[in-house]
Design a protein around this motif. Sequence first.
Motif, PDB file in Angstrom:
ATOM      1  N   UNK A  92      12.254  40.292 -44.703  1.00 33.71           N
ATOM      2  CA  UNK A  92      12.485  38.979 -44.086  1.00 33.71           C
ATOM      3  C   UNK A  92      13.871  38.884 -43.445  1.00 33.71           C
ATOM      4  N   UNK A  96      12.866  37.247 -38.029  1.00 35.72           N
ATOM      5  CA  UNK A  96      12.967  35.813 -38.253  1.00 35.72           C
ATOM      6  C   UNK A  96      12.205  35.036 -37.193  1.00 35.72           C
ATOM      7  N   UNK A 107      15.186  21.143 -42.815  1.00 38.21           N
ATOM      8  CA  UNK A 107      14.903  20.222 -43.914  1.00 38.21           C
ATOM      9  C   UNK A 107      15.715  18.941 -43.728  1.00 38.21           C
ATOM     10  N   UNK A 110      18.593  17.974 -46.246  1.00 35.94           N
ATOM     11  CA  UNK A 110      19.687  18.909 -46.516  1.00 35.94           C
ATOM     12  C   UNK A 110      20.612  18.872 -45.323  1.00 35.94           C
ATOM     13  N   UNK A 121      21.887  32.581 -49.070  1.00 34.50           N
ATOM     14  CA  UNK A 121      21.836  32.465 -50.526  1.00 34.50           C
ATOM     15  C   UNK A 121      20.621  33.201 -51.073  1.00 34.50           C
ATOM     16  N   UNK A 122      19.511  33.138 -50.315  1.00 34.31           N
ATOM     17  CA  UNK A 122      18.311  33.840 -50.768  1.00 34.31           C
ATOM     18  C   UNK A 122      18.560  35.336 -50.907  1.00 34.31           C
TER      19      UNK A 122
ATOM     20  N   UNK B   4      19.270  36.836 -57.376  1.00 34.19           N
ATOM     21  CA  UNK B   4      18.968  35.417 -57.520  1.00 34.19           C
ATOM     22  C   UNK B   4      20.077  34.623 -56.838  1.00 34.19           C
ATOM     23  N   UNK B   5      19.695  33.800 -55.884  1.00 34.90           N
ATOM     24  CA  UNK B   5      20.718  33.092 -55.134  1.00 34.90           C
ATOM     25  C   UNK B   5      21.497  32.124 -56.016  1.00 34.90           C
ATOM     26  N   UNK B   6      22.759  32.045 -55.775  1.00 38.50           N
ATOM     27  CA  UNK B   6      23.564  31.093 -56.526  1.00 38.50           C
ATOM     28  C   UNK B   6      23.363  29.698 -55.957  1.00 38.50           C
ATOM     29  N   UNK B   7      23.683  28.709 -56.767  1.00 38.12           N
ATOM     30  CA  UNK B   7      23.547  27.330 -56.298  1.00 38.12           C
ATOM     31  C   UNK B   7      24.530  27.107 -55.151  1.00 38.12           C
ATOM     32  N   UNK B 189      11.207  28.172 -44.508  1.00 34.33           N
ATOM     33  CA  UNK B 189      11.686  28.612 -45.822  1.00 34.33           C
ATOM     34  C   UNK B 189      10.943  29.870 -46.265  1.00 34.33           C
ATOM     35  N   UNK B 190       9.637  29.909 -45.985  1.00 32.23           N
ATOM     36  CA  UNK B 190       8.883  31.121 -46.337  1.00 32.23           C
ATOM     37  C   UNK B 190       9.388  32.305 -45.538  1.00 32.23           C
ATOM     38  N   UNK B 192      12.243  32.804 -44.605  1.00 37.36           N
ATOM     39  CA  UNK B 192      13.556  33.208 -45.107  1.00 37.36           C
ATOM     40  C   UNK B 192      13.463  33.782 -46.509  1.00 37.36           C
ATOM     41  N   UNK B 193      12.242  34.061 -46.967  1.00 36.67           N
ATOM     42  CA  UNK B 193      12.027  34.664 -48.279  1.00 36.67           C
ATOM     43  C   UNK B 193      12.502  33.768 -49.417  1.00 36.67           C
ATOM     44  N   UNK B 194      12.404  32.451 -49.224  1.00 35.45           N
ATOM     45  CA  UNK B 194      12.699  31.547 -50.336  1.00 35.45           C
ATOM     46  C   UNK B 194      11.546  31.634 -51.331  1.00 35.45           C
ATOM     47  N   UNK B 195      11.842  31.859 -52.627  1.00 34.32           N
ATOM     48  CA  UNK B 195      10.748  31.961 -53.597  1.00 34.32           C
ATOM     49  C   UNK B 195       9.954  30.649 -53.688  1.00 34.32           C
ATOM     50  N   UNK B 198      11.269  27.748 -55.603  1.00 30.46           N
ATOM     51  CA  UNK B 198      12.459  27.196 -54.978  1.00 30.46           C
ATOM     52  C   UNK B 198      12.081  26.331 -53.778  1.00 30.46           C
ATOM     53  N   UNK B 202      13.388  22.870 -54.700  1.00 30.98           N
ATOM     54  CA  UNK B 202      14.691  22.694 -54.068  1.00 30.98           C
ATOM     55  C   UNK B 202      14.517  22.117 -52.664  1.00 30.98           C
ATOM     56  N   UNK B 203      13.610  22.694 -51.889  1.00 33.06           N
ATOM     57  CA  UNK B 203      13.454  22.230 -50.510  1.00 33.06           C
ATOM     58  C   UNK B 203      12.598  20.966 -50.430  1.00 33.06           C
ATOM     59  N   UNK B 204      11.443  21.011 -51.073  1.00 33.36           N
ATOM     60  CA  UNK B 204      10.500  19.903 -50.900  1.00 33.36           C
ATOM     61  C   UNK B 204      10.782  18.720 -51.823  1.00 33.36           C
TER      62      UNK B 204
END
Lengths: 343, 302
Positions: A92, A96, A107, A110, A121-122, B4-7, B189-190, B192-195, B198, B202-204
């Motif tokens: 990924x 893009x 979003x 955000x 971050x991901x 694992x992404x940090x906050x 988000x998908x 971008x490989x967001x799990x 998350x 986090x997003x929704x």
Amino acid sequence: MENLIEIRNLSKTFRVRRGGVFNRSTVVTRAVEDVGIDIRKGEILGCVGGSGSGKSTFGRMVLRLIEPDAGTINYGGRDLLAYSAEELRQHRRRAQIVFQDPLQSLNPRRTVAENVARPLLNFGMDGRAAARRVDELFKLVGLDPRQSHRYPHEFSGGQCQRIAIARALAPEPEFLFLDEPVSALDVSIQAQILNLLKRLQVQLGLTYLFVSHDLKIVRQFCDRTMVMYRGKLLETGDSAPVYQAPLHPFTQDFLGTVLHARRNDAWERAAELAEDLEGAPPRMDGPHCPYAAACTRRIDRCTMAEPALQPAGAGRSVACFRHDPDLAAPSQATNSSPTGEIA
Amino acid sequence: MTGIPTALKPPIGRRSNLYFVWRGVLGDPVARIAAGVIAGMMLAAAFAPWISPWAPNAANPELRLMPPGTPGHLLGLDQQGRDILSRTLHGARLTLICGILPVVIGAAISIPLGMLGAWYRRLGAVIMRLMDVLFAFPMALLAIMLAALMGPGIGNMMIALVVTLIPYNTRVVYAAACLERDQAYVEAARAMATPDLKILFVEMLPNVVAASVVYSCTIIGAVVITAAGLSFLGLGVQPPTAEWGIMTSEGRSFIFNAPHIAAVPGIAITILVMAFNLLGDSLRDSLDPRTRLRLVKPAKET
Ligand SMILES: Nc1ncnc2c1ncn2[C@@H]1O[C@H](COP(=O)(O)OP(=O)(O)OP(=O)(O)O)[C@@H](O)[C@H]1O
Ligand SMILES: [Mg+2]
């Protein structure tokens, strides 16, 4: 030039179930059928076709956002469809997407900095480094980093699209799928965004798959063009010859309706005409050319078999029996192409 | 392996949702009054033993049914000669708890339920069919059935109310999540490989939770009334205890010769319900970034 992505026989059929338990019916849409094309490293490949011709589905499959039903995608020498979950996650970074509606693709709850930082971050970047990179990206797309704490709706459409581009560029991809990136913008803004995309492409050595309804843009912006109709790939080739001397009757009609009318500024009407081309001509049984029903230059063979995409010289390919070298009898029907020589 | 992404640290200048809720509520006079009323009721409930002039169950039979204004009894006395002001102050405790707690617990259960249902469609089909079964019963009837099955008592009443609320709130969350699910930012988000989890939480979540908060505020009124109904049927709070619902229903028999017995707690319920509804409306605006700027700074700056 080296190929970045080699796509072969890519197909996708959507099945949508309708109705309740008792009167269930399935609507089948062949969104993409048997499409094969190479995307070369560093090129801009344009993709045109009427509404619903499967352009977005095709691009999403190339990114594996939609799983293809059949076919192969070879990305940088590896089979993309065989990737494990973790390999796909890493992939990924390299490929893009930028969407048509910039505001919707961010979003709303955000800040734009958070939106752009998400991919960083991901992939394990820490918060502070991500914040610095976000600032860099903002400058790269021509925005003021000091505004990055704002929310997407506080920006104009063009600015939002810049932000969406910054986000797509965040993980340093080599390939971008641009799904009508300027269609939702004002004409004056379109040029700015296109210039930005062009500059980034040269500067960062990117490869684009660029979908657009606006043929004029595709013609100026893209190195090569692929023409889709009802999920099928009808013609490919370098943009200039495809627009100057289209080979496939559909391309001729499509360019004719759209470009001619555009000269009279009747863009709306032209778009309608282009939709008409996509409208439902009578279904034929058995294999046939997808455009056979509406084609003015149809020969008998068109209703009996389906033409495959064949090389037509000078790096071009076309799926039309009239240009099939094995079928050397193109002389009888001499309907001159209606729009063969648009300058 | 998987990083694992940090906050995300909020960049400077970023303001939290709570800030906007706070400013939005303060900036809107109606919401300010509503929030003030709710805060006042909560304070009154918290300090009831100290501020009420009488014990809630202390009866003075000679003065029974006396109207408001009787010396020493500002809001009058009820059919047993108990001070209505004291009972109303004490009653606020149970009424608020019975109204708010089930809604909060119900939301805590139905938000994950609705969101997971919207994301994993098979699971969603199962969840929503289950909710449909619960929906087949009217809210009050379901609460009565459950409370009757489990037996009387405040705890059981709460459980019954939570179960009754879940289908409503889940449907609201599910509908909101289904809308969000198809938004381009989720697909982005998908890409971008967001799990998955998350993306959901986090997003929704911030986009979905607003719908649930607003809905919860408006349903609190119905819950207070249902709780009062259960108490009236002897399934919730038991009679000598002060609670607005019981007080109202007890005063019912004296509505013609001593209307204040039912009116005082009844009006208190009405004010509480209205305050929550108005607050819910204001929260919807201040939770939405598209409208809240207007609330915080009256149109200036570019
Ligand atoms: N998720 C889906 N479920 C069912 N059908 C779908 C889905 N996505 C696309 N389709 C159908 O597949 C066909 C191709 O859609 P696609 O979005 O790829 O077209 P397009 O060329 O991008 O059109 P446009 O120019 O309007 O964006 C359409 O008929 C569409 O209705
Ligand atoms: Mg599309």
